[in-house]
Design a protein around this motif. Structure first.
Motif, PDB file in Angstrom:
ATOM      1  N   HIS A 297      66.295  36.104  33.355  1.00 44.14           N
ATOM      2  CA  HIS A 297      67.743  35.999  33.333  1.00 44.14           C
ATOM      3  C   HIS A 297      68.411  37.042  34.219  1.00 44.14           C
ATOM      4  O   HIS A 297      69.625  36.997  34.403  1.00 44.14           O
ATOM      5  CB  HIS A 297      68.278  36.143  31.911  1.00 44.14           C
ATOM      6  CG  HIS A 297      68.020  34.935  31.059  1.00 44.14           C
ATOM      7  ND1 HIS A 297      68.412  33.668  31.419  1.00 44.14           N
ATOM      8  CD2 HIS A 297      67.401  34.807  29.862  1.00 44.14           C
ATOM      9  CE1 HIS A 297      68.065  32.812  30.487  1.00 44.14           C
ATOM     10  NE2 HIS A 297      67.443  33.482  29.527  1.00 44.14           N
ATOM     11  N   ALA A 298      67.649  37.990  34.721  1.00 47.36           N
ATOM     12  CA  ALA A 298      68.245  39.056  35.516  1.00 47.36           C
ATOM     13  C   ALA A 298      67.560  39.257  36.857  1.00 47.36           C
ATOM     14  O   ALA A 298      68.129  39.889  37.740  1.00 47.36           O
ATOM     15  CB  ALA A 298      68.215  40.373  34.732  1.00 47.36           C
ATOM     16  N   ASP A 299      66.367  38.743  37.022  1.00 47.75           N
ATOM     17  CA  ASP A 299      65.585  38.981  38.233  1.00 47.75           C
ATOM     18  C   ASP A 299      65.340  37.678  38.989  1.00 47.75           C
ATOM     19  O   ASP A 299      65.248  36.603  38.384  1.00 47.75           O
ATOM     20  CB  ASP A 299      64.231  39.607  37.880  1.00 47.75           C
ATOM     21  CG  ASP A 299      64.377  40.900  37.100  1.00 47.75           C
ATOM     22  OD1 ASP A 299      65.296  41.674  37.436  1.00 47.75           O
ATOM     23  OD2 ASP A 299      63.576  41.135  36.175  1.00 47.75           O
ATOM     24  N   SER A 300      65.206  37.807  40.305  1.00 45.34           N
ATOM     25  CA  SER A 300      64.827  36.649  41.108  1.00 45.34           C
ATOM     26  C   SER A 300      63.393  36.246  40.775  1.00 45.34           C
ATOM     27  O   SER A 300      62.557  37.084  40.431  1.00 45.34           O
ATOM     28  CB  SER A 300      64.931  36.986  42.599  1.00 45.34           C
ATOM     29  OG  SER A 300      66.255  37.302  42.956  1.00 45.34           O
ATOM     30  N   LEU A 301      63.107  34.985  40.866  1.00 43.20           N
ATOM     31  CA  LEU A 301      61.755  34.496  40.616  1.00 43.20           C
ATOM     32  C   LEU A 301      60.918  34.611  41.880  1.00 43.20           C
ATOM     33  O   LEU A 301      61.445  34.530  42.989  1.00 43.20           O
ATOM     34  CB  LEU A 301      61.808  33.041  40.152  1.00 43.20           C
ATOM     35  CG  LEU A 301      62.595  32.772  38.866  1.00 43.20           C
ATOM     36  CD1 LEU A 301      62.617  31.272  38.562  1.00 43.20           C
ATOM     37  CD2 LEU A 301      62.006  33.541  37.688  1.00 43.20           C
TER      38      LEU A 301
END
Length: 414
Positions: A297-301
């Protein structure tokens, strides 16, 4: 494993491809002063059920030959609703004393079963009669009891028995359902504490001691869903699979066993990803898998995969969190990539109680998420920027709804 919602920034999207606002996910009917008048059919049906509710009609229908079977059947169904908790506790007791595995080598006497379960003979007889009435067991000759049609599939079924034991917490939390309904997510429950990511302010900081229990039960209960997915969709056409919220790698381990050429990626909370790395290396997939720790929910995949999977992930989260996660998945996929979504659905034909009753109340006790209908998932995928989506049939729709999403374009990492 599925961390809670955090403040996120959505990926940058060209105006033409930009998803609609989250409010568009559920269309709101325009306000009116009064509700529409009921249709002729609704009025007839209401009068019919008003008649059915009378004591006179019920006594008559129980006597009349053409309606008596229907009346008796519906009476049994109502009684099943009243007695459902006792049925589940009967099953729970059988699992707690490992009764099904004990009987897998053959039928046993009451005395033998009482000794195995460390209970008085009278108590063993009570349990055996209840289990027999529920078709978990069958009474054999000479006072012996053996496996029944509903008990036999539980022999050696680690996933189902783990889930049955786990539901002890759910039974506790749902003991006062009205209070839970009135207080909603403000009501502290055992399930919300068990799923530690559900209310953690910084889920990425959760350590191994807090993720171990739920990681193990997720891994134990996932194989039936994974086999449904792999039987319904052929992954051999892809080069690399990214499993988001992949837990300890249970899904990837089954994928790796079926598709020897496929490269594998996993993304989950750091403590969970670390457990996955150890597990996947132990089964010989270390040279094919990359495990990434972070908060989806907070980091790029991570990029590089041409197919991405969300297996039993979305139903744990609210609509806004799901929309933003779908946007991140879309941003990580290349042009021509595919998203796989696998989870139980609300309103699934023939399995309506799974999503609308079981998951609805379980997730309420957990404090996060909801089961969604197929139409809602299609709408959410469209809103997140997927150009089209489709549903694939699975062998067991009661546990696995499967959707494919195709992104508009590769929009970078977002």
């Amino acid at each position: 494993m599925n961390p809670p919602e955090q403040a996120l920034s959505a990926p940058t999207v060209p105006a033409a491809d930009r998803p609609r606002a989250t409010a568009d996910l559920v269309p709101v009917a325009p306000a009116t002063d009064r509700a529409p008048a009921p249709s002729w059919f609704e009025r007839v049906r209401d009068r019919w059920y008003k008649l059915v509710a009378t004591d006179e009609f019920q006594r008559w229908s129980a006597r009349f030959p053409l309606t008596a079977p229907i009346t008796r059947y519906r009476s049994r169904k109502v009684f099943d609703l009243v007695s459902g908790f006792v049925y589940t506790q009967t099953l729970y007791a059988c699992v707690e004393i490992d009764l099904f595995d004990y009987l897998s080598d053959g039928a046993r006497t009451i005395e033998e079963i009482a000794h195995h379960g460390e209970m008085p003979i009278a108590s063993a007889e009570r349990l055996l009669n209840a289990a027999t009435s529920l078709r978990l067991l069958i009474k054999r000759r000479h006072g012996r009891y053996g496996l029944g049609p509903l008990g036999a599939p539980l022999v050696g079924n680690v996933g189902v028995t783990a889930l049955i034991r786990h539901h002890k917490m759910a039974y506790h939390d749902l003991a006062d359902p009205v209070s839970l309904l009135r207080q909603g997510s403000d009501f502290r429950t055992e399930l919300s504490r068990y799923w530690s990511y559900a209310d953690a302010p910084r889920p990425q900081a959760i350590d191994d001691s807090r993720v171990a229990a739920y990681s193990e039960i997720m891994a134990a209960t996932l194989p039936p869903v994974a086999h449904d997915v792999l039987d319904a969709y052929d992954l051999s056409k892809h080069d690399c699979l990214l499993d988001v919220g992949g837990g300890e790698g249970a899904f990837l381990s089954l994928v790796g066993a079926r598709h020897a050429r496929l490269q594998l990626q996993l993304f989950d909370l750091p403590a969970v990803a670390s457990r996955a790395r150890t597990r996947l290396e132990q089964i010989g997939l270390g040279d094919r898998v990359q495990c990434f720790g972070g908060n989806f929910h907070a980091d790029s995949l991570p990029t590089g995969a041409d197919v991405c999977s969300l297996v039993r992930v979305l139903l744990d989260h609210d609509d806004l969190s799901v929309l933003r996660l779908l946007q991140r998945v879309r941003a990580a996929l290349p042009k021509g990539g595919v998203l796989l979504i696998a989870e139980a659905l609300a309103g699934a034909k023939g399995a309506e109680t799974v999503g609308d009753a079981y998951f609805s109340f379980y997730l309420m006790a957990m404090g996060k998420g909801r089961a969604r209908r197929a139409s809602e998932l299609h709408q959410m995928l469209q809103t997140a920027g997927f150009r089209r989506s489709r549903e694939l049939p699975t062998r067991f729709p009661i546990q696995t709804g499967l959707f494919l999403g195709y992104p508009i374009s590769n929009l970078g990492n977002g």
